[in-house]
Design a protein around this motif. Structure first.
Motif, short mmCIF file in Angstrom:
data_model
loop_
_atom_site.label_atom_id
_atom_site.label_comp_id
_atom_site.label_asym_id
_atom_site.label_seq_id
_atom_site.Cartn_x
_atom_site.Cartn_y
_atom_site.Cartn_z
N ARG A 9 48.20 19.04 25.52
CA ARG A 9 49.17 19.38 26.51
C ARG A 9 50.66 19.50 26.30
O ARG A 9 51.33 20.15 27.06
N SER A 10 51.05 18.73 25.17
CA SER A 10 52.51 19.00 24.67
C SER A 10 52.49 20.04 23.97
O SER A 10 53.81 20.58 23.58
N ALA A 11 51.53 21.06 23.59
CA ALA A 11 51.78 22.35 22.78
C ALA A 11 52.66 23.05 23.46
O ALA A 11 52.42 23.11 24.80
N SER A 12 53.65 23.85 22.88
CA SER A 12 54.49 24.95 23.51
C SER A 12 53.67 25.82 24.36
O SER A 12 54.37 26.53 25.38
N ALA A 13 52.42 26.23 24.16
CA ALA A 13 51.71 27.38 24.50
C ALA A 13 51.02 26.78 25.81
O ALA A 13 50.57 27.51 26.54
N PHE A 14 50.79 25.40 25.98
CA PHE A 14 50.01 25.04 27.04
C PHE A 14 50.27 25.63 28.34
O PHE A 14 49.50 26.04 29.30
N GLY A 15 51.80 25.49 29.02
CA GLY A 15 52.11 25.97 30.32
C GLY A 15 51.81 27.54 30.33
O GLY A 15 51.14 27.97 31.39
N GLN A 16 52.01 28.26 29.23
CA GLN A 16 51.87 29.76 29.43
C GLN A 16 50.12 29.85 29.39
O GLN A 16 49.81 30.99 30.06
N LEU A 17 49.57 29.02 28.62
CA LEU A 17 48.07 29.54 28.79
C LEU A 17 47.43 29.06 30.31
O LEU A 17 46.81 30.22 30.59
N GLN A 18 48.00 28.22 30.84
CA GLN A 18 47.78 28.01 32.34
C GLN A 18 48.14 29.13 33.28
O GLN A 18 47.51 29.77 33.99
N ARG A 19 49.38 29.51 32.93
CA ARG A 19 49.83 30.71 33.73
C ARG A 19 49.29 31.84 33.47
O ARG A 19 49.08 32.72 34.40
N ALA A 20 48.98 32.15 32.34
CA ALA A 20 48.23 33.59 31.79
C ALA A 20 46.88 33.64 32.42
O ALA A 20 46.30 34.62 32.88
N GLY A 21 46.09 32.53 32.44
CA GLY A 21 44.89 32.50 33.07
C GLY A 21 43.84 33.16 31.99
O GLY A 21 42.60 33.28 32.53
N SER A 22 44.25 33.30 30.90
CA SER A 22 43.25 33.88 29.90
C SER A 22 43.79 33.47 28.63
O SER A 22 44.82 33.18 28.29
N PHE A 23 43.08 33.62 27.51
CA PHE A 23 43.26 33.37 25.88
C PHE A 23 42.49 34.15 25.29
O PHE A 23 41.56 34.65 25.53
N ALA A 24 42.84 34.36 23.96
CA ALA A 24 42.21 34.99 22.85
C ALA A 24 41.79 33.90 21.79
O ALA A 24 42.83 33.16 21.38
N VAL A 25 40.86 33.74 21.11
CA VAL A 25 40.65 32.99 20.18
C VAL A 25 40.21 33.83 18.62
O VAL A 25 39.66 34.75 18.74
N ASN A 26 41.30 33.57 17.94
CA ASN A 26 41.32 34.60 16.66
C ASN A 26 40.60 33.78 15.40
O ASN A 26 41.37 32.87 15.08
N VAL A 27 39.69 34.00 15.04
CA VAL A 27 39.05 33.27 13.81
C VAL A 27 39.47 33.79 12.51
O VAL A 27 39.50 35.03 12.45
N LEU A 28 40.11 33.09 11.89
CA LEU A 28 41.00 33.36 10.58
C LEU A 28 39.95 33.52 9.47
O LEU A 28 39.05 32.80 9.30
N ARG A 29 40.34 34.56 8.40
CA ARG A 29 39.81 34.58 7.19
C ARG A 29 40.55 33.58 6.23
O ARG A 29 41.58 33.24 6.37
N GLU A 30 40.00 33.62 5.09
CA GLU A 30 40.36 32.74 4.15
C GLU A 30 41.78 33.14 3.57
O GLU A 30 42.55 32.09 3.22
#
Ligand SMILES: Cc1cc2nc3c(=O)[nH]c(=O)nc-3n(C[C@H](O)[C@H](O)[C@H](O)COP(=O)(O)O)c2cc1C
Length: 181
Positions: free
Chosen positions: A66-87
């Motif tokens: 909850r201290s991550a800089s994106a946390f508030g934005q995630l809540q306000r956005a109401g959506s997110f994407a999970v990008n699975v990285l390659r090596e």
């Protein structure tokens, strides 16, 4: 009754945070970048605490500090994407947990969007575009439950992993090592 949210410091811990972290360092995990977009702009963070929940309906969960800089934005956005990285995307993984913050994190990589508007990485090995169904607080973190609106993936997965404090790649075992399922 089992509580549905977990407060910080509720039950006396029998295991120290350091011992817990040392144990968890043995749990190899796929590295993702969780992203969101709202009026204030884009943001995201490197995350390994991502799990599949149900296939029908498609649902996953992500634990975010909850201290991550994106946390508030995630809540306000109401959506997110999970990008699975390659090596070969270690630099992006490091960028999304480093000193460069917010919109500037997206100056590296080729980004677009699918259904929700959350940023998706063009050459990720998989992306899951989600609407947040629920947010459950758990002490320092919150678990975001995502209903998957769109998915995209590439063939020939070469995942970036994190193990014992290092980035790692995957070596497949021969099929004879044991059948799956
Ligand atoms: C390999 C790795 C995995 C991580 N996994 C998570 C995670 O699942 N959830 C989380 O909240 N932070 C996780 N972090 C930490 C965040 O990426 C890091 O704290 C990030 O910098 C927080 O965002 P901020 O810099 O915008 O505040 C992870 C970091 C690394 C290096």
């Amino acid at each position: 009754m089992i509580p549905t949210s977990i407060a910080r410091g509720g039950r006396k811990a029998m295991v120290s945070p350091d011992a817990f972290r040392d144990g968890m360092r043995r749990l190899a995990a796929a590295v993702t970048v969780v992203t969101c977009r709202e009026e204030g702009g884009r943001n995201g963070l490197t995350a390994t605490a991502v799990m599949s929940l149900t296939a029908d309906p498609p649902r996953l969960a992500v634990a975010v500090n909850r201290s991550a800089s994106a946390f508030g934005q995630l809540q306000r956005a109401g959506s997110f994407a999970v990008n699975v990285l390659r090596e070969d995307q270690v630099a992006l993984a490091a960028r999304f947990c480093g000193p460069i913050k917010g919109e500037a994190r997206f100056e590296s990589g080729s980004w677009s969007s699918l259904s929700t508007g959350a940023p998706v990485l063009e050459d990720a090995q998989a992306v899951f575009d989600c609407v947040i169904e629920r947010c459950v607080e758990a002490g320092t973190h919150a678990v975001l439950f995502g209903a998957v609106q769109a998915v995209r993936f590439s063939s020939d997965p070469q995942p970036l992993l994190y193990l014992d404090g290092d980035w790692a790649g995957l070596v497949r075992l021969p099929r004879e090592a044991g059948a799956v399922g």
